[in-house]
Design an enzyme around this catalytic site. Structure first.
Site, PDB file in Angstrom:
ATOM      1  N   LYS A  13       0.817  -1.215   0.000  1.00 38.32           N
ATOM      2  CA  LYS A  13       0.000   0.000   0.000  1.00 38.32           C
ATOM      3  C   LYS A  13       0.855   1.272   0.000  1.00 38.32           C
ATOM      4  O   LYS A  13       0.572   2.212  -0.715  1.00 38.32           O
ATOM      5  CB  LYS A  13      -0.886   0.044   1.252  1.00 38.32           C
ATOM      6  CG  LYS A  13      -2.141  -0.761   1.187  1.00 38.32           C
ATOM      7  CD  LYS A  13      -3.144  -0.297   2.244  1.00 38.32           C
ATOM      8  CE  LYS A  13      -2.580  -0.290   3.645  1.00 38.32           C
ATOM      9  NZ  LYS A  13      -2.501  -1.599   4.266  1.00 38.32           N
ATOM     10  N   ARG A  88     -10.535   2.323   9.425  1.00 39.05           N
ATOM     11  CA  ARG A  88     -10.135   0.942   9.691  1.00 39.05           C
ATOM     12  C   ARG A  88     -11.322   0.065  10.066  1.00 39.05           C
ATOM     13  O   ARG A  88     -11.220  -1.154  10.047  1.00 39.05           O
ATOM     14  CB  ARG A  88      -9.156   0.902  10.861  1.00 39.05           C
ATOM     15  CG  ARG A  88      -7.709   0.985  10.467  1.00 39.05           C
ATOM     16  CD  ARG A  88      -6.843   0.659  11.671  1.00 39.05           C
ATOM     17  NE  ARG A  88      -5.626   1.460  11.671  1.00 39.05           N
ATOM     18  CZ  ARG A  88      -4.563   1.186  10.940  1.00 39.05           C
ATOM     19  NH1 ARG A  88      -4.545   0.146  10.158  1.00 39.05           N
ATOM     20  NH2 ARG A  88      -3.504   1.967  10.995  1.00 39.05           N
ATOM     21  N   ARG A 127      12.456 -12.483   4.276  1.00 41.02           N
ATOM     22  CA  ARG A 127      13.251 -11.412   3.664  1.00 41.02           C
ATOM     23  C   ARG A 127      14.312 -10.862   4.617  1.00 41.02           C
ATOM     24  O   ARG A 127      14.148 -10.836   5.831  1.00 41.02           O
ATOM     25  CB  ARG A 127      12.355 -10.298   3.129  1.00 41.02           C
ATOM     26  CG  ARG A 127      11.644  -9.491   4.176  1.00 41.02           C
ATOM     27  CD  ARG A 127      10.659  -8.536   3.513  1.00 41.02           C
ATOM     28  NE  ARG A 127       9.907  -7.810   4.534  1.00 41.02           N
ATOM     29  CZ  ARG A 127       8.881  -7.010   4.276  1.00 41.02           C
ATOM     30  NH1 ARG A 127       8.456  -6.832   3.042  1.00 41.02           N
ATOM     31  NH2 ARG A 127       8.253  -6.392   5.256  1.00 41.02           N
ATOM     32  N   ARG A 160      17.822  -8.447   9.476  1.00 34.53           N
ATOM     33  CA  ARG A 160      16.424  -8.844   9.356  1.00 34.53           C
ATOM     34  C   ARG A 160      15.601  -7.958  10.274  1.00 34.53           C
ATOM     35  O   ARG A 160      16.002  -7.717  11.412  1.00 34.53           O
ATOM     36  CB  ARG A 160      16.299 -10.272   9.906  1.00 34.53           C
ATOM     37  CG  ARG A 160      15.801 -11.293   8.964  1.00 34.53           C
ATOM     38  CD  ARG A 160      15.947 -12.659   9.623  1.00 34.53           C
ATOM     39  NE  ARG A 160      16.831 -13.503   8.826  1.00 34.53           N
ATOM     40  CZ  ARG A 160      16.414 -14.207   7.778  1.00 34.53           C
ATOM     41  NH1 ARG A 160      15.144 -14.214   7.448  1.00 34.53           N
ATOM     42  NH2 ARG A 160      17.268 -14.921   7.083  1.00 34.53           N
ATOM     43  N   ARG A 172      -0.438 -10.131  12.203  1.00 36.63           N
ATOM     44  CA  ARG A 172      -0.818  -8.870  11.546  1.00 36.63           C
ATOM     45  C   ARG A 172      -1.932  -9.098  10.528  1.00 36.63           C
ATOM     46  O   ARG A 172      -2.859  -8.295  10.407  1.00 36.63           O
ATOM     47  CB  ARG A 172       0.389  -8.238  10.841  1.00 36.63           C
ATOM     48  CG  ARG A 172       1.375  -7.589  11.794  1.00 36.63           C
ATOM     49  CD  ARG A 172       2.301  -6.624  11.075  1.00 36.63           C
ATOM     50  NE  ARG A 172       3.046  -7.263  10.000  1.00 36.63           N
ATOM     51  CZ  ARG A 172       4.363  -7.195   9.837  1.00 36.63           C
ATOM     52  NH1 ARG A 172       5.098  -6.520  10.682  1.00 36.63           N
ATOM     53  NH2 ARG A 172       4.946  -7.785   8.819  1.00 36.63           N
TER      54      ARG A 172
END
Ligand SMILES: [Zn+2]
Length: 216
Positions: A13, A88, A127, A160, A172
């Protein structure tokens, strides 16, 4: 062009919003920034929010709404805006509709960035980046060509983000689906919802969004 971008954390986003801001010259309004600005400017609602935050209390919706309402009256919003992190919840979505209606405005579009949860969790949780040059890597999808050595700068130090692990990502995502995903049905029913494929590469997603915006 009055927009909302919807999508879970990690859907991209922020990147897409930034590109819309640059291309169309409309501001991205995040509730955090708006709160801070109102406090700094010392407006009536800013003072109320400041007092609450200093007392360690949550700023209630009505105060946040008032701050957003003031912000939308500023000249840089004349061409439109992207709301970031708001609404939200369904209650906040109703409040946003009412607020815009009072101003004789309505949302142009709500763009949902659709992702595959499993793939997203996999992407985010694997990642890491080079600690020296910031080049991005992934445990299985994008390893350096020589194990433990950055392709770009030769550094052997990597880092990281502590919240980029599978467990945090799932938490999340769940929070997003619980709280925010009802907005998808809400805006669909109003005929405002458009969806783009968030699993495509970033430029492709931008292209899809621009195609939607060009028809507004
Ligand atoms: Zn490097």
């Amino acid at each position: 062009m009055r927009l909302i971008l919807l999508g879970p954390p990690g859907a991209g986003k922020g990147t897409q919003a930034q590109r819309i801001v640059e291309k169309y010259g409309i501001p991205q309004l995040s509730t955090g920034d708006m709160l801070r600005a109102a406090v700094q400017a010392g407006t009536e609602v800013g003072k109320r929010a400041d007092a609450l935050m200093k007392a360690g209390k949550l700023v209630p919706d009505e105060v946040v709404n008032a701050i957003i309402s003031e912000r939308l009256d500023q000249p840089d919003c004349a061409k439109g805006f992207i709301l970031d992190g708001f609404p939200r919840t369904l209650v906040q979505a109703d409040a946003t509709e009412a607020m815009l209606k009072d101003k004789g405005l309505e949302l142009s579009s709500v763009i949902q960035i659709v992702v595959d949860d499993g793939i997203l969790a996999h992407r985010v949780s694997g990642r890491y980046t080079c600690a020296n040059c910031g080049a991005g890597y992934h445990d299985t999808d994008n390893k350096p060509s020589v194990e433990g050595v950055c392709d770009r700068c030769g550094s052997t130090h990597f880092k990281r983000r502590p919240d980029d692990n599978a467990e945090t990502v799932v938490t999340r995502l769940q929070a997003y689906y619980k709280e925010t995903s009802p907005l998808i049905g809400y805006y669909y029913a109003k005929g405002k919802l458009k969806s783009v494929d968030g699993m495509a590469d970033i430029d492709h997603v931008t292209g899809e969004i621009e195609a939607i915006l060009s028809k507004l």
